[in-house]
Design an enzyme around this catalytic site. Structure first.
Site, short mmCIF file in Angstrom:
data_model
loop_
_atom_site.label_atom_id
_atom_site.label_comp_id
_atom_site.label_asym_id
_atom_site.label_seq_id
_atom_site.Cartn_x
_atom_site.Cartn_y
_atom_site.Cartn_z
N ALA A 32 0.86 -1.19 0.00
CA ALA A 32 0.00 0.00 0.00
C ALA A 32 0.89 1.23 0.00
CB ALA A 32 -0.91 0.00 1.22
N ARG A 33 0.42 2.30 -0.66
CA ARG A 33 1.31 3.48 -0.73
C ARG A 33 1.26 4.28 0.56
NH1 ARG A 33 -1.79 7.14 -5.29
NH2 ARG A 33 -3.88 6.46 -4.76
N VAL A 59 3.11 2.27 -6.34
CA VAL A 59 3.50 1.50 -7.52
C VAL A 59 3.69 2.36 -8.77
CG1 VAL A 59 2.47 -0.68 -6.70
CG2 VAL A 59 1.12 0.86 -8.18
N ASN A 83 -2.96 -5.71 -8.38
CA ASN A 83 -4.34 -5.26 -8.21
C ASN A 83 -4.49 -3.75 -8.18
OD1 ASN A 83 -7.23 -5.40 -6.95
ND2 ASN A 83 -6.01 -4.24 -5.47
N TYR A 145 -14.82 5.73 -20.85
CA TYR A 145 -13.65 5.15 -20.15
C TYR A 145 -12.48 4.92 -21.11
CZ TYR A 145 -17.26 4.37 -16.67
OH TYR A 145 -18.29 4.55 -15.78
N LYS A 152 -6.10 -0.84 -19.49
CA LYS A 152 -6.38 -2.24 -19.16
C LYS A 152 -6.14 -3.15 -20.38
CE LYS A 152 -7.65 -1.91 -14.74
NZ LYS A 152 -6.87 -2.48 -13.64
N1 LIG Z 1 -14.60 -1.98 -8.66
C1 LIG Z 1 -14.87 -2.35 -9.91
O1 LIG Z 1 -16.04 -2.35 -10.34
C2 LIG Z 1 -13.76 -2.82 -10.82
C3 LIG Z 1 -14.12 -3.31 -12.08
C4 LIG Z 1 -13.13 -3.77 -12.93
C5 LIG Z 1 -11.81 -3.74 -12.52
N2 LIG Z 1 -11.49 -3.24 -11.29
C6 LIG Z 1 -10.06 -3.26 -10.91
O2 LIG Z 1 -9.91 -3.85 -9.65
C7 LIG Z 1 -8.72 -3.34 -9.01
C8 LIG Z 1 -9.05 -2.92 -7.59
O3 LIG Z 1 -9.99 -1.84 -7.66
P1 LIG Z 1 -11.04 -1.53 -6.49
O4 LIG Z 1 -12.38 -1.67 -7.08
O5 LIG Z 1 -10.70 -2.28 -5.26
O6 LIG Z 1 -10.79 0.03 -6.33
P2 LIG Z 1 -10.44 0.96 -5.10
O7 LIG Z 1 -11.25 0.65 -3.91
O8 LIG Z 1 -10.48 2.33 -5.69
O9 LIG Z 1 -8.92 0.56 -4.74
C9 LIG Z 1 -7.86 0.87 -5.59
C10 LIG Z 1 -6.59 0.44 -4.88
O10 LIG Z 1 -5.47 0.74 -5.72
C11 LIG Z 1 -4.53 1.47 -4.94
N3 LIG Z 1 -3.70 2.37 -5.74
C12 LIG Z 1 -4.09 3.25 -6.66
N4 LIG Z 1 -3.02 3.91 -7.14
C13 LIG Z 1 -1.95 3.41 -6.47
C14 LIG Z 1 -0.55 3.67 -6.51
N5 LIG Z 1 -0.03 4.61 -7.31
N6 LIG Z 1 0.29 2.97 -5.69
C15 LIG Z 1 -0.21 2.03 -4.85
N7 LIG Z 1 -1.54 1.75 -4.78
C16 LIG Z 1 -2.37 2.43 -5.58
C17 LIG Z 1 -5.38 2.26 -3.96
O11 LIG Z 1 -4.56 2.72 -2.90
P3 LIG Z 1 -4.90 4.08 -2.06
O12 LIG Z 1 -5.85 3.66 -0.97
O13 LIG Z 1 -3.56 4.49 -1.53
O14 LIG Z 1 -5.50 5.05 -3.01
C18 LIG Z 1 -6.36 1.16 -3.56
O15 LIG Z 1 -5.78 0.27 -2.64
C19 LIG Z 1 -8.22 -2.19 -9.90
O16 LIG Z 1 -7.16 -2.65 -10.71
C20 LIG Z 1 -9.44 -1.86 -10.76
O17 LIG Z 1 -9.09 -1.29 -12.00
C21 LIG Z 1 -12.43 -2.79 -10.43
#
Ligand SMILES: NC(=O)c1ccc[n+]([C@@H]2O[C@H](COP(=O)([O-])OP(=O)(O)OC[C@H]3O[C@@H](n4cnc5c(N)ncnc54)[C@H](OP(=O)(O)O)[C@@H]3O)[C@@H](O)[C@H]2O)c1
Length: 224
Positions: A32-33, A59, A83, A145, A152
Site C-alpha cells: 500500500a502506498r 506502484v 491489483n 472510459y 487495461k
Molecule cells: N470496482 C470495480 O467495479 C472494478 C471493475 C473492474 C476492474 N477493477 C479493478 O480492480 C482493481 C481494484 O480496484 P477496487 O475496485 O478495489 O478500487 P479501489 O477501492 O479504488 O482501490 C484501488 C486500490 O489501488 C490502490 N492504488 C491506486 N493507485 C496506487 C498507486 N499509485 N500505488 C499504490 N496503490 C495504488 C489504492 O490505494 P490508495 O488507498 O492508496 O489510493 C487502492 O488500494 C483495480 O485494478 C481496478 O481497476 C475494479
C-alpha cells in the site's frame, strides 16, 4: 506459501489480502502506498497473527519494484496479484498527456515493473494475476472510459506477453466484475465479498495449462 498483493489499503486488494492471510499456511505481503491511512488494513494485520507483512510503496514510482523486492528479501512468491488500479473518466475532448501518463503508470507500467522486480523470486508454478477489467476488452469496446480501457488493454497484452515468455509460471488477466468499491461505486452490481470469493476460486483452480487467459470472477471467459 507466500502471496504479494498490491493496492492492499482498501477494496478488492484488501479483501484478497484477508482471504489469503486467513489460510494457515500462507503469508501475505500487502503493498500500500500509505498503509497508515487504512484502518482496515491495520485491523487485518492485527487479526492475522503475523501472517501479513505491510510493504509501503507507491506502484506509480519508478523505484517501487526495488522497494517491494527488498522487503520480500529471500522469500519466494507463489502468488503475485497486480491489483492496484486507478480510474480516469475524462472524455476524448479533455484528456491530457498527464492524465494518460498517470493512469498508464498505475494500471499498465506498474504491473510490468513489479513483475520484473520480483521475477527471480517467483516459485516454479507461481501464479501472476493481473486485475484487469472488461473495459480493457477490445472485442467489447464501447463508448466511454477511454484512457482506463486503453490502460487495461495494455495490461491484457502484458498478460499475453508474460504467458509467452515465462514458461514456469501461470499468468492470468482477471476481471473482478462491477464491484461496490470506491472505484465501482455503491450502485455496482456485486459486493466485494462476492467478487473476492469468486476471484479466489478462479485463482485456486488456475494453472500453467491455461496461462494467458482472460477470465471473470465467476470463471467465465472474456473475449480479448
Ligand atoms: N470496482 C470495480 O467495479 C472494478 C471493475 C473492474 C476492474 N477493477 C479493478 O480492480 C482493481 C481494484 O480496484 P477496487 O475496485 O478495489 O478500487 P479501489 O477501492 O479504488 O482501490 C484501488 C486500490 O489501488 C490502490 N492504488 C491506486 N493507485 C496506487 C498507486 N499509485 N500505488 C499504490 N496503490 C495504488 C489504492 O490505494 P490508495 O488507498 O492508496 O489510493 C487502492 O488500494 C483495480 O485494478 C481496478 O481497476 C475494479
Amino acid at each position: 506459501m507466500n502471496a504479494l498483493i498490491t493496492g492492499a489499503s482498501r477494496g478488492l486488494g484488501l479483501a484478497l489480502v484477508t482471504r489469503y492471510a486467513a489460510r494457515a499456511d500462507w503469508h501475505v505481503f500487502a503493498v500500500a502506498r500509505d498503509p497508515d491511512a487504512s484502518e482496515e488494513l491495520a485491523r487485518a494485520v492485527r487479526d492475522s497473527g503475523g501472517r501479513i507483512t505491510v510493504v509501503t510503496a507507491d506502484v506509480a514510482m519508478a523505484d517501487a519494484g526495488m522497494t517491494i523486492a527488498s522487503k520480500v528479501g529471500g522469500k519466494t512468491l507463489d502468488l503475485l496479484v497486480n491489483n492496484a488500479g486507478a480510474m480516469d473518466e475524462h472524455e476524448l475532448a479533455d484528456l491530457t498527456q498527464d492524465d494518460l501518463v498517470e493512469i498508464f503508470k498505475v494500471n499498465a507500467f506498474a504491473p510490468l515493473l513489479v513483475t520484473q522486480a520480483l521475477r527471480k523470486k517467483l516459485a516454479s508454478g507461481a501464479k501472476i494475476v493481473n486485475i484487469t477489467s472488461v473495459l480493457g476488452s477490445i472485442a467489447r469496446a464501447g463508448e466511454g472510459y477511454l484512457a482506463y480501457g486503453m490502460s487495461k488493454a495494455a495490461l491484457n497484452m502484458l498478460t499475453k506477453k508474460l504467458a509467452s515468455e515465462l514458461h514456469d509460471v501461470a499468468v492470468l488477466s482477471l476481471h473482478p466484475g462491477w464491484v461496490q468499491t470506491r472505484m465501482g461505486g455503491p450502485g455496482a452490481s456485486i459486493t466485494v465479498d462476492t467478487s473476492a470469493d469468486g476471484m479466489v476460486r478462479v485463482i485456486d483452480g488456475f494453472d500453467r495449462r491455461r496461462s494467458g487467459s482472460y477470465l471473470a470472477y465467476d470463471g467465465s471467459n472474456i473475449p480479448w
